[in-house]
Write a protein that holds these residues in place. Structure first.
Motif, short mmCIF file in Angstrom:
data_model
loop_
_atom_site.label_atom_id
_atom_site.label_comp_id
_atom_site.label_asym_id
_atom_site.label_seq_id
_atom_site.Cartn_x
_atom_site.Cartn_y
_atom_site.Cartn_z
N ARG A 195 0.84 -1.21 0.00
CA ARG A 195 0.00 0.00 0.00
C ARG A 195 0.87 1.25 0.00
NH1 ARG A 195 -2.17 3.82 -0.97
NH2 ARG A 195 -4.14 4.68 -0.22
N GLY A 196 1.96 1.20 0.75
CA GLY A 196 2.88 2.32 0.77
C GLY A 196 3.57 2.53 -0.57
N LEU A 197 3.96 1.45 -1.21
CA LEU A 197 4.61 1.56 -2.53
C LEU A 197 3.64 2.11 -3.58
CD1 LEU A 197 6.63 -1.79 -2.67
CD2 LEU A 197 7.46 0.52 -2.10
N ILE A 198 2.40 1.68 -3.51
CA ILE A 198 1.39 2.19 -4.44
C ILE A 198 1.19 3.68 -4.21
CG2 ILE A 198 -1.05 2.08 -5.09
CD1 ILE A 198 -0.88 -0.97 -4.34
N ALA A 199 1.12 4.08 -2.96
CA ALA A 199 0.96 5.51 -2.65
C ALA A 199 2.12 6.31 -3.24
CB ALA A 199 0.86 5.71 -1.14
N LEU A 200 3.33 5.78 -3.17
CA LEU A 200 4.48 6.46 -3.77
C LEU A 200 4.28 6.64 -5.27
CD1 LEU A 200 7.62 4.88 -2.05
CD2 LEU A 200 6.88 7.26 -1.96
N LYS A 201 3.86 5.59 -5.94
CA LYS A 201 3.63 5.65 -7.39
C LYS A 201 2.55 6.66 -7.74
CE LYS A 201 6.56 2.60 -8.93
NZ LYS A 201 7.66 2.96 -9.81
N LEU A 202 1.58 6.82 -6.84
CA LEU A 202 0.48 7.75 -7.08
C LEU A 202 0.81 9.17 -6.62
CD1 LEU A 202 -2.54 5.47 -6.10
CD2 LEU A 202 -1.75 6.06 -8.41
N GLN A 219 4.33 7.32 3.44
CA GLN A 219 5.10 7.28 4.69
C GLN A 219 4.31 6.58 5.79
OE1 GLN A 219 6.09 11.08 6.38
NE2 GLN A 219 7.68 10.21 7.67
N THR A 220 3.03 6.88 5.88
CA THR A 220 2.19 6.26 6.91
C THR A 220 2.15 4.74 6.74
OG1 THR A 220 0.82 8.24 7.10
CG2 THR A 220 -0.17 6.16 7.83
N TRP A 221 1.87 4.28 5.53
CA TRP A 221 1.75 2.84 5.29
C TRP A 221 3.09 2.11 5.43
CZ3 TRP A 221 -2.46 0.30 5.88
CH2 TRP A 221 -3.68 0.91 5.66
N THR A 225 5.58 2.98 7.29
CA THR A 225 5.90 2.95 8.72
C THR A 225 5.09 1.85 9.42
OG1 THR A 225 6.42 5.30 8.73
CG2 THR A 225 5.91 4.29 10.86
N ARG A 226 3.82 1.73 9.11
CA ARG A 226 3.00 0.67 9.70
C ARG A 226 3.55 -0.70 9.37
NH1 ARG A 226 -3.29 2.35 8.42
NH2 ARG A 226 -3.21 4.34 9.50
N ALA A 227 4.06 -0.84 8.15
CA ALA A 227 4.55 -2.15 7.71
C ALA A 227 5.75 -2.65 8.52
CB ALA A 227 4.91 -2.10 6.22
N VAL A 228 6.54 -1.72 9.01
CA VAL A 228 7.76 -2.13 9.73
C VAL A 228 7.60 -2.11 11.25
CG1 VAL A 228 9.30 -1.50 7.86
CG2 VAL A 228 8.80 0.17 9.63
N LEU A 229 6.50 -1.55 11.74
CA LEU A 229 6.32 -1.50 13.19
C LEU A 229 5.48 -2.62 13.73
CD1 LEU A 229 5.88 2.32 13.79
CD2 LEU A 229 7.92 0.93 14.08
#
Length: 70
Positions: A48-55, A62-64, A66-70
């Motif tokens: 989800r974070g990578l998709i947000a970057l592409k968009l 950043q939010t997604w 960060t959630r992925a690694v915490l």
């Protein structure tokens, strides 16, 4: 493995395929389904974070991520 987790994994797989094909909007639909099925799925959160970057959604990315690694 619960039914929801199975659905999440299936949705993440479909989202990954769409992401790799450059179909960001399709990937977004499926990754959101995955997150709805299993909100704790770190693979789905990461994607989800990578998709947000592409968009171009940098704060969302950043939010997604960060959630992925915490």
């Amino acid at each position: 493995m619960s039914r929801e987790v199975n659905h999440a994994a299936s949705h993440v797989e479909t989202a990954n395929q769409a992401y790799n094909a450059g179909q960001w909007d399709v990937a977004l639909v499926f990754v959101e389904k995955a997150i709805n099925a299993d909100p704790r799925d770190s693979d789905a959160q990461h994607l989800r974070g990578l998709i947000a970057l592409k968009l171009g959604e940098l704060t969302e990315a950043q939010t997604w991520l960060t959630r992925a690694v915490l």
